[in-house]
Design an enzyme around this catalytic site. Sequence first.
Site, PDB file in Angstrom:
ATOM      1  N   VAL A 160      34.892  37.748  44.558  1.00 19.57           N
ATOM      2  CA  VAL A 160      34.062  37.818  43.285  1.00 19.57           C
ATOM      3  C   VAL A 160      33.694  37.388  42.742  1.00 19.57           C
ATOM      4  O   VAL A 160      33.004  36.205  41.986  1.00 19.57           O
ATOM      5  CB  VAL A 160      34.105  39.118  43.288  1.00 19.57           C
ATOM      6  CG1 VAL A 160      32.653  39.803  41.930  1.00 19.57           C
ATOM      7  CG2 VAL A 160      33.659  40.126  44.676  1.00 19.57           C
ATOM      8  N   TYR A 161      35.643  36.843  41.278  1.00 20.75           N
ATOM      9  CA  TYR A 161      35.531  36.165  40.505  1.00 20.75           C
ATOM     10  C   TYR A 161      34.844  34.939  40.261  1.00 20.75           C
ATOM     11  O   TYR A 161      34.897  33.947  39.934  1.00 20.75           O
ATOM     12  CB  TYR A 161      37.038  35.706  40.563  1.00 20.75           C
ATOM     13  CG  TYR A 161      37.452  35.450  38.684  1.00 20.75           C
ATOM     14  CD1 TYR A 161      37.013  35.861  37.025  1.00 20.75           C
ATOM     15  CD2 TYR A 161      38.032  34.675  39.193  1.00 20.75           C
ATOM     16  CE1 TYR A 161      37.344  35.350  36.644  1.00 20.75           C
ATOM     17  CE2 TYR A 161      38.447  33.198  38.064  1.00 20.75           C
ATOM     18  CZ  TYR A 161      38.018  33.282  36.726  1.00 20.75           C
ATOM     19  OH  TYR A 161      38.387  33.067  35.722  1.00 20.75           O
TER      20      TYR A 161
END
Length: 254
Positions: A160-161
Site C-alpha cells: 500500500v505504501y
Amino acid sequence: MGKLSGKTALVTGSSRGIGRATAIGLAREGALVAVHYAHNEQAAQETVELIEKDGGQAFTVGAELGTPGDIDQLFAGLEAGLTERTGRATLDILVNNAAEVSRGTVPEEVTAEEFDKAFAVNTKAPFFVIQRALGLIPDGGRVVNISTGLTRVATPSQAVYAMSKGALEQLSLHFARHLAPRGITVNSVLPGVTDNGSPVFQIPELREQLSQFSAYKRLAEPRDVAGVVVFLATEEADWITGVSLDVTGGGLLG
C-alpha cells in the site's frame, strides 16, 4: 551569497529526518524555509533553531495533511509567514516530503482505513498542495516530491505504501509536462532505507540487516538524500524535469 539566496521554500514534514535535513540544506543555500509539521510543533521549532543557529531563516507552519481543511490551514500559515517576512506570498520551492509511513502490513491484513490514510497523505495531499501552490510559484519554480525506492521492487508488506508513492511519481511526471511552459521543474526523489532517528534504527541487528540493501552496506543519513533535493532546487537543475531519481545508495543494483 548562496545558490538560493532570495528564494522561499516549503518543506512538508520537516520536523525530523529527510525533511529536516532538506530544510537545513535549503536554508544554508540562502532560502527562507517554511518548516511544516503535523503534530510535533516542538520538533519543528528545533529545526528552525538549527537553521537560525547556522545563520539561516525559517518559520514553522502546522497542518495535519490528509484531513479535512488541511490545505486551507497549511496555506493560511504559509502565506502569513511569507508575507510577514518578505512582504509577499511567493513560493519558489515546494518539497512534498510528509508521508504516512508504512506499518509493514501483509496484504491480507490491510484495512480500508490504513489504505485510505496512506493515499490521503502520500498522494492526495501532495496533489492539492501543488494545485494550491501554483498560484504562489513563479515561473522557474521548483517542485520535488519525495517517493521511495520501494516503488522499484516487490515487497508485499509494503504494497500500500509503495502504491501510494508510485502514484506520487505519476503526479510528478504529468505535472512536469503541464508546467514545463512556465519553466517549473517537477521531479521525484526515491530514497532507500534512511536513518530518520526512529528507535527502530537503534537496534544493532536490524541496522545491520537494513544496511545490506545499499551497495555501500550502510544506512543512508538524511543529508544523503537532502543534498539531492537541494540540487534539484538550484539553477543547475534547470534541464531536469519529470525524473524519478534513485537515491537508494545503489539499492537496486542487486
